[in-house]
Design an enzyme around this catalytic site. Sequence first.
Site, PDB file in Angstrom:
ATOM      1  N   HIS A 259       0.870  -1.194   0.000  1.00 47.72           N
ATOM      2  CA  HIS A 259       0.000   0.000   0.000  1.00 47.72           C
ATOM      3  C   HIS A 259       0.900   1.235   0.000  1.00 47.72           C
ATOM      4  O   HIS A 259       1.689   1.422  -0.926  1.00 47.72           O
ATOM      5  CB  HIS A 259      -0.941  -0.104   1.206  1.00 47.72           C
ATOM      6  CG  HIS A 259      -2.061   0.891   1.224  1.00 47.72           C
ATOM      7  ND1 HIS A 259      -2.469   1.597   0.125  1.00 47.72           N
ATOM      8  CD2 HIS A 259      -2.889   1.292   2.240  1.00 47.72           C
ATOM      9  CE1 HIS A 259      -3.477   2.395   0.461  1.00 47.72           C
ATOM     10  NE2 HIS A 259      -3.744   2.226   1.741  1.00 47.72           N
ATOM     11  N   HIS A 306      -2.390  -2.426  -9.794  1.00 46.15           N
ATOM     12  CA  HIS A 306      -3.382  -1.884  -8.866  1.00 46.15           C
ATOM     13  C   HIS A 306      -4.517  -2.882  -8.699  1.00 46.15           C
ATOM     14  O   HIS A 306      -4.858  -3.601  -9.645  1.00 46.15           O
ATOM     15  CB  HIS A 306      -3.942  -0.552  -9.376  1.00 46.15           C
ATOM     16  CG  HIS A 306      -4.578   0.244  -8.292  1.00 46.15           C
ATOM     17  ND1 HIS A 306      -5.886   0.077  -7.927  1.00 46.15           N
ATOM     18  CD2 HIS A 306      -4.067   1.190  -7.451  1.00 46.15           C
ATOM     19  CE1 HIS A 306      -6.159   0.896  -6.919  1.00 46.15           C
ATOM     20  NE2 HIS A 306      -5.080   1.575  -6.610  1.00 46.15           N
TER      21      HIS A 306
HETATM   22  N1  HAX Z   1       5.110  -6.659 -10.524  1.00 50.97           N
HETATM   23  C1  HAX Z   1       5.130  -8.005 -10.683  1.00 50.97           C
HETATM   24  N2  HAX Z   1       4.039  -8.786 -10.542  1.00 50.97           N
HETATM   25  C2  HAX Z   1       2.891  -8.177 -10.245  1.00 50.97           C
HETATM   26  C3  HAX Z   1       2.783  -6.784 -10.076  1.00 50.97           C
HETATM   27  C4  HAX Z   1       3.964  -6.003 -10.225  1.00 50.97           C
HETATM   28  N3  HAX Z   1       3.973  -4.705 -10.066  1.00 50.97           N
HETATM   29  N4  HAX Z   1       1.518  -6.476  -9.778  1.00 50.97           N
HETATM   30  C5  HAX Z   1       0.825  -7.625  -9.747  1.00 50.97           C
HETATM   31  N5  HAX Z   1       1.664  -8.667 -10.022  1.00 50.97           N
HETATM   32  C6  HAX Z   1       1.335 -10.101 -10.017  1.00 50.97           C
HETATM   33  C7  HAX Z   1       0.756 -10.458  -8.645  1.00 50.97           C
HETATM   34  O1  HAX Z   1       1.806 -10.684  -7.711  1.00 50.97           O
HETATM   35  C8  HAX Z   1      -0.047 -11.688  -8.971  1.00 50.97           C
HETATM   36  O2  HAX Z   1       0.854 -12.773  -9.112  1.00 50.97           O
HETATM   37  P1  HAX Z   1       0.486 -14.241  -8.523  1.00 50.97           P
HETATM   38  O3  HAX Z   1      -0.802 -14.601  -9.181  1.00 50.97           O
HETATM   39  O4  HAX Z   1       1.646 -15.074  -8.922  1.00 50.97           O
HETATM   40  O5  HAX Z   1       0.344 -14.052  -7.037  1.00 50.97           O
HETATM   41  C9  HAX Z   1      -0.593 -11.370 -10.362  1.00 50.97           C
HETATM   42  O6  HAX Z   1       0.288 -10.378 -10.928  1.00 50.97           O
HETATM   43  C10 HAX Z   1      -2.009 -10.847 -10.372  1.00 50.97           C
HETATM   44  O7  HAX Z   1      -2.076  -9.723  -9.520  1.00 50.97           O
HETATM   45  P2  HAX Z   1      -3.198  -8.597  -9.755  1.00 50.97           P
HETATM   46  O8  HAX Z   1      -4.545  -9.252  -9.564  1.00 50.97           O
HETATM   47  O9  HAX Z   1      -2.958  -7.911 -11.052  1.00 50.97           O
HETATM   48  O10 HAX Z   1      -2.873  -7.566  -8.626  1.00 50.97           O
HETATM   49  P3  HAX Z   1      -3.415  -7.554  -7.119  1.00 50.97           P
HETATM   50  O11 HAX Z   1      -4.755  -6.902  -7.124  1.00 50.97           O
HETATM   51  O12 HAX Z   1      -3.305  -8.901  -6.508  1.00 50.97           O
HETATM   52  O13 HAX Z   1      -2.359  -6.629  -6.386  1.00 50.97           O
HETATM   53  C11 HAX Z   1      -0.961  -4.733  -6.066  1.00 50.97           C
HETATM   54  C12 HAX Z   1      -2.323  -5.232  -6.560  1.00 50.97           C
HETATM   55  C13 HAX Z   1      -0.963  -3.214  -6.078  1.00 50.97           C
HETATM   56  C14 HAX Z   1      -0.769  -5.211  -4.618  1.00 50.97           C
HETATM   57  C15 HAX Z   1       0.144  -5.310  -6.975  1.00 50.97           C
HETATM   58  O14 HAX Z   1      -0.053  -4.857  -8.288  1.00 50.97           O
HETATM   59  C16 HAX Z   1       1.553  -4.994  -6.498  1.00 50.97           C
HETATM   60  O15 HAX Z   1       2.074  -5.698  -5.642  1.00 50.97           O
HETATM   61  N6  HAX Z   1       2.182  -3.882  -7.041  1.00 50.97           N
HETATM   62  C17 HAX Z   1       3.490  -3.467  -6.614  1.00 50.97           C
HETATM   63  C18 HAX Z   1       3.409  -2.740  -5.285  1.00 50.97           C
HETATM   64  C19 HAX Z   1       2.733  -1.387  -5.435  1.00 50.97           C
HETATM   65  O16 HAX Z   1       3.032  -0.631  -6.333  1.00 50.97           O
HETATM   66  N7  HAX Z   1       1.804  -1.075  -4.520  1.00 50.97           N
HETATM   67  C20 HAX Z   1       1.133   0.220  -4.485  1.00 50.97           C
HETATM   68  C21 HAX Z   1      -0.305   0.146  -4.945  1.00 50.97           C
HETATM   69  C22 HAX Z   1      -0.955   1.485  -4.915  1.00 50.97           C
HETATM   70  C23 HAX Z   1      -1.270   1.889  -3.528  1.00 50.97           C
HETATM   71  O17 HAX Z   1      -2.065   1.339  -2.809  1.00 50.97           O
HETATM   72  N8  HAX Z   1      -0.594   2.869  -3.045  1.00 50.97           N
HETATM   73  O18 HAX Z   1      -0.757   3.214  -1.781  1.00 50.97           O
END
Ligand code: HAX
Length: 428
Positions: A259, A306
């Site tokens: 987050h 996201h």
């Molecule tokens: N890099 C690599 N892999 C990623 C990814 C990224 N940036 N984002 C998603 N994925 C992967 C996930 O790990 C998941 O893999 P598995 O199935 O093997 O577990 C797959 O793609 C599907 O994920 P998703 O459904 O697209 O994404 P989620 O809703 O599960 O997660 C997140 C959303 C933001 C947590 C995720 O995209 C992530 O971890 N991003 C990097 C961290 C980040 O930037 N966080 C900030 C988000 C914004 C925010 O809240 N700011 O406060």
Amino acid sequence: MGVIKEGFKAKTDVANAEIKELIKEHGSKKIGEVTLAQAYQGMRGITGLVTETSLLDAQEGIRFRGYSIPELQEKLPGMHKGGEPLPEGLFLLMLLGELPTEEQVHHLTSVWQRRSHVPNHVFATIDALPVTAHPMTMFVTGVMALQTESNFAKDPIYDDAMDLIARLPRIAAYVYRRKYKNNEHIQPDGLLDWAGNLAHMMGFDDESFKELMRLYMTIHADHEGGNVSAHTTHLVGSALSDPYLSYAAGMNGLAGPLHGLANQEVIKWIFEMQEKLGTDSPSKEQIAQYVKDTLSAGKVVPGYGHAVLRKTDPRFTAQMEFGKKHMPDDKLVNTVWNIYDTVPPILQSLGKIKNPWPNVDAHSGALLVHFGLVEYEFYTVLFAVSRALGVMASLCWDRALGFPLERPKSVTTESVKLWLEGKGEIWE
Ligand code: HAX
């Protein structure tokens, strides 16, 4: 009663009557169904909350009371003509549901200045932590110490929310100066706006940095109700915990790397890339290789993806525009833009990620570093100060609308198995 409080009360009286009618007429209508996968996988896509302040459209990005970020930049009063909006205006929009006038915005600046006194025991409590503590730990500890000032037992909520917002820049700046600037503190300037004063107390008096803080505080303020920080504040508030306790709980959630901590992770990741490649201007090919290495190490690319958004975050775009206006030749900022050109196709090629585009955190650090704010562990504290605007406006609405204690039903895997075998109801 002050004019803002009176205006808020008038709005909530109307809303209360409307909602009562809405529930009477349509209360039994279904707005979705819940699958077993959703119960196990973070409740994604379940609509089960009402948050009045903003709404996230997966394609368009966030809208605050119907206004997109570019619209807010145009319509909300700023400190300078054509400059960034004052976050005071966004707060009024979220609280009252209408675009404020310049006069109302300046009035709120002076209200928050009047309410901004932080008692000494808060600083002493922060001082009791080792200087090695994470800035978010210091910040939230400061907020908890400030809870002694709560009037929630006597007064419904509005005054606590306003006092808390008014005092946060002081606590944030105190944490910054204590941890990174030899404990040498800077007194508030009673003539400055809320975000400008934060910049000043941190030790940044450059007007462009103040503009950045106004933009930063505006775009990080709210992202509808289901994200961890907003939802936690709302949940804890539903137990009638006061705004200080509710906000502190929410900010502990913001401190998670998936987050709000992602902004520090992004800049850390870029600095590590520069170090590994031995250059502060890596080429797109070098960036692509570094991204692939990150992924093969089983890590996520910070700042990308996201849970709800499905396009480039308009908060990223707003910061990119700021960069183009104020620092078009900055190497780090240009690297962020090159990463933006490079990462989405690589993430897309993984075939599993739902959103390969950058979120708000992909950009913010590079702008801060440009002005010398290089202590990236502090970035989430800035996010937290901004987030107070959204979660406090929402909490005011929660209480005014009398939302009850939040208490969803949970199940065990054992009960799920029995249900699948036809031997019981999952919701019993
Ligand atoms: N890099 C690599 N892999 C990623 C990814 C990224 N940036 N984002 C998603 N994925 C992967 C996930 O790990 C998941 O893999 P598995 O199935 O093997 O577990 C797959 O793609 C599907 O994920 P998703 O459904 O697209 O994404 P989620 O809703 O599960 O997660 C997140 C959303 C933001 C947590 C995720 O995209 C992530 O971890 N991003 C990097 C961290 C980040 O930037 N966080 C900030 C988000 C914004 C925010 O809240 N700011 O406060």
